[in-house]
Design a protein around this motif. Structure first.
Motif, PDB file in Angstrom:
ATOM      1  N   MET A   1       0.922  -1.083  -0.208  1.00 50.23           N
ATOM      2  CA  MET A   1      -0.366   0.013  -0.244  1.00 50.23           C
ATOM      3  C   MET A   1       0.669   1.179   0.061  1.00 50.23           C
ATOM      4  O   MET A   1       1.951   1.491   1.203  1.00 50.23           O
ATOM      5  N   THR A   2       0.302   2.222  -0.577  1.00 51.29           N
ATOM      6  CA  THR A   2       1.418   3.189  -0.857  1.00 51.29           C
ATOM      7  C   THR A   2       0.983   4.541  -0.328  1.00 51.29           C
ATOM      8  O   THR A   2      -0.658   4.483   0.185  1.00 51.29           O
ATOM      9  N   THR A   3       2.086   5.344   0.119  1.00 44.46           N
ATOM     10  CA  THR A   3       1.430   7.060   1.351  1.00 44.46           C
ATOM     11  C   THR A   3       0.215   7.451  -0.400  1.00 44.46           C
ATOM     12  O   THR A   3      -0.651   7.390   1.008  1.00 44.46           O
ATOM     13  N   GLU A   4      -0.142   7.401  -1.639  1.00 46.67           N
ATOM     14  CA  GLU A   4      -1.024   7.956  -1.968  1.00 46.67           C
ATOM     15  C   GLU A   4      -1.937   7.440  -2.006  1.00 46.67           C
ATOM     16  O   GLU A   4      -2.722   8.002  -1.418  1.00 46.67           O
ATOM     17  N   ALA A   5      -1.842   5.666  -1.954  1.00 45.26           N
ATOM     18  CA  ALA A   5      -3.425   5.012  -1.754  1.00 45.26           C
ATOM     19  C   ALA A   5      -3.238   5.357  -0.432  1.00 45.26           C
ATOM     20  O   ALA A   5      -5.200   6.066  -0.411  1.00 45.26           O
ATOM     21  N   VAL A   6      -3.117   5.448   0.735  1.00 47.53           N
ATOM     22  CA  VAL A   6      -3.374   5.925   2.141  1.00 47.53           C
ATOM     23  C   VAL A   6      -4.403   7.050   2.134  1.00 47.53           C
ATOM     24  O   VAL A   6      -5.285   7.396   2.794  1.00 47.53           O
ATOM     25  N   LEU A   7      -2.915   8.462   1.525  1.00 47.66           N
ATOM     26  CA  LEU A   7      -3.726   9.852   1.497  1.00 47.66           C
ATOM     27  C   LEU A   7      -5.356  10.018   0.965  1.00 47.66           C
ATOM     28  O   LEU A   7      -6.363  10.244   1.569  1.00 47.66           O
ATOM     29  N   ASP A   8      -5.533   8.938  -0.064  1.00 45.45           N
ATOM     30  CA  ASP A   8      -6.769   9.264  -0.673  1.00 45.45           C
ATOM     31  C   ASP A   8      -7.796   8.382   0.400  1.00 45.45           C
ATOM     32  O   ASP A   8      -8.960   8.622  -0.281  1.00 45.45           O
ATOM     33  N   ILE A   9      -7.358   7.399   0.494  1.00 45.90           N
ATOM     34  CA  ILE A   9      -8.508   7.633   1.158  1.00 45.90           C
ATOM     35  C   ILE A   9      -9.088   7.583   2.025  1.00 45.90           C
ATOM     36  O   ILE A   9     -10.080   7.852   2.771  1.00 45.90           O
ATOM     37  N   ALA A  10      -8.178   8.354   3.410  1.00 46.94           N
ATOM     38  CA  ALA A  10      -8.587   9.272   4.091  1.00 46.94           C
ATOM     39  C   ALA A  10      -8.858  10.466   3.664  1.00 46.94           C
ATOM     40  O   ALA A  10      -9.897  10.735   4.456  1.00 46.94           O
ATOM     41  N   VAL A  11      -8.917  10.924   2.700  1.00 51.32           N
ATOM     42  CA  VAL A  11      -9.823  11.990   2.173  1.00 51.32           C
ATOM     43  C   VAL A  11     -10.502  11.747   1.393  1.00 51.32           C
ATOM     44  O   VAL A  11     -11.548  12.445   1.805  1.00 51.32           O
ATOM     45  N   GLN A  12     -10.911  10.673   0.997  1.00 50.52           N
ATOM     46  CA  GLN A  12     -12.355   9.998   0.921  1.00 50.52           C
ATOM     47  C   GLN A  12     -13.015   9.776   2.444  1.00 50.52           C
ATOM     48  O   GLN A  12     -14.631  10.503   2.288  1.00 50.52           O
ATOM     49  N   ALA A  13     -12.978   9.272   3.543  1.00 52.40           N
ATOM     50  CA  ALA A  13     -13.389   9.391   4.611  1.00 52.40           C
ATOM     51  C   ALA A  13     -13.417  10.258   5.431  1.00 52.40           C
ATOM     52  O   ALA A  13     -14.842  10.664   5.856  1.00 52.40           O
ATOM     53  N   LEU A  14     -13.109  11.201   4.749  1.00 58.57           N
ATOM     54  CA  LEU A  14     -13.048  12.672   5.272  1.00 58.57           C
ATOM     55  C   LEU A  14     -14.257  13.238   5.035  1.00 58.57           C
ATOM     56  O   LEU A  14     -15.444  13.868   5.674  1.00 58.57           O
ATOM     57  N   MET A  15     -13.984  12.802   3.726  1.00 63.66           N
ATOM     58  CA  MET A  15     -15.100  13.568   2.875  1.00 63.66           C
ATOM     59  C   MET A  15     -16.532  12.872   3.025  1.00 63.66           C
ATOM     60  O   MET A  15     -17.687  13.802   3.072  1.00 63.66           O
ATOM     61  N   VAL A  16     -16.767  11.656   3.370  1.00 63.18           N
ATOM     62  CA  VAL A  16     -18.071  11.138   3.466  1.00 63.18           C
ATOM     63  C   VAL A  16     -18.603  11.322   4.838  1.00 63.18           C
ATOM     64  O   VAL A  16     -19.809  11.380   5.256  1.00 63.18           O
TER      65      VAL A  16
END
Length: 90
Positions: A1-16
């Motif tokens: 799992m890359t850093t970009e993937a973790v950040l993408d998931i975190a941003v999506q979770a915060l938006m939701v």
């Protein structure tokens, strides 16, 4: 799992999370503003006059937007589970 993937998931979770809490928070904000204006005009400073309408408004907002909230979180969770094999690297 890359850093970009973790950040993408975190941003999506915060938006939701922001989308899910917005209806209840905006409802409580508007009701609190209206009640405080009425209280300042009538000079009645009672704590329950601001709490009870906000609680009722939040409950009504949950009833009205509950189905949308559940479908949004289910869609996010399903997408996350679908992306898991790619995230693990298999």
């Amino acid at each position: 799992m890359t850093t970009e993937a973790v950040l993408d998931i975190a941003v999506q979770a915060l938006m939701v999370a922001a989308k899910l809490c917005a209806p209840v928070l905006v409802t409580a904000l508007v009701i609190g503003l209206v009640v405080s204006l009425v209280q300042s005009m009538t000079q009645v400073q009672e704590v329950t006059l601001s709490f009870v309408p906000k609680a009722l408004g939040a409950a009504i907002a949950l009833v009205v937007t509950g189905h949308w909230m559940i479908s949004t979180i289910v869609t996010f969770t399903t997408d996350l589970y679908t992306r898991m094999p790619a995230l693990v690297g298999h």
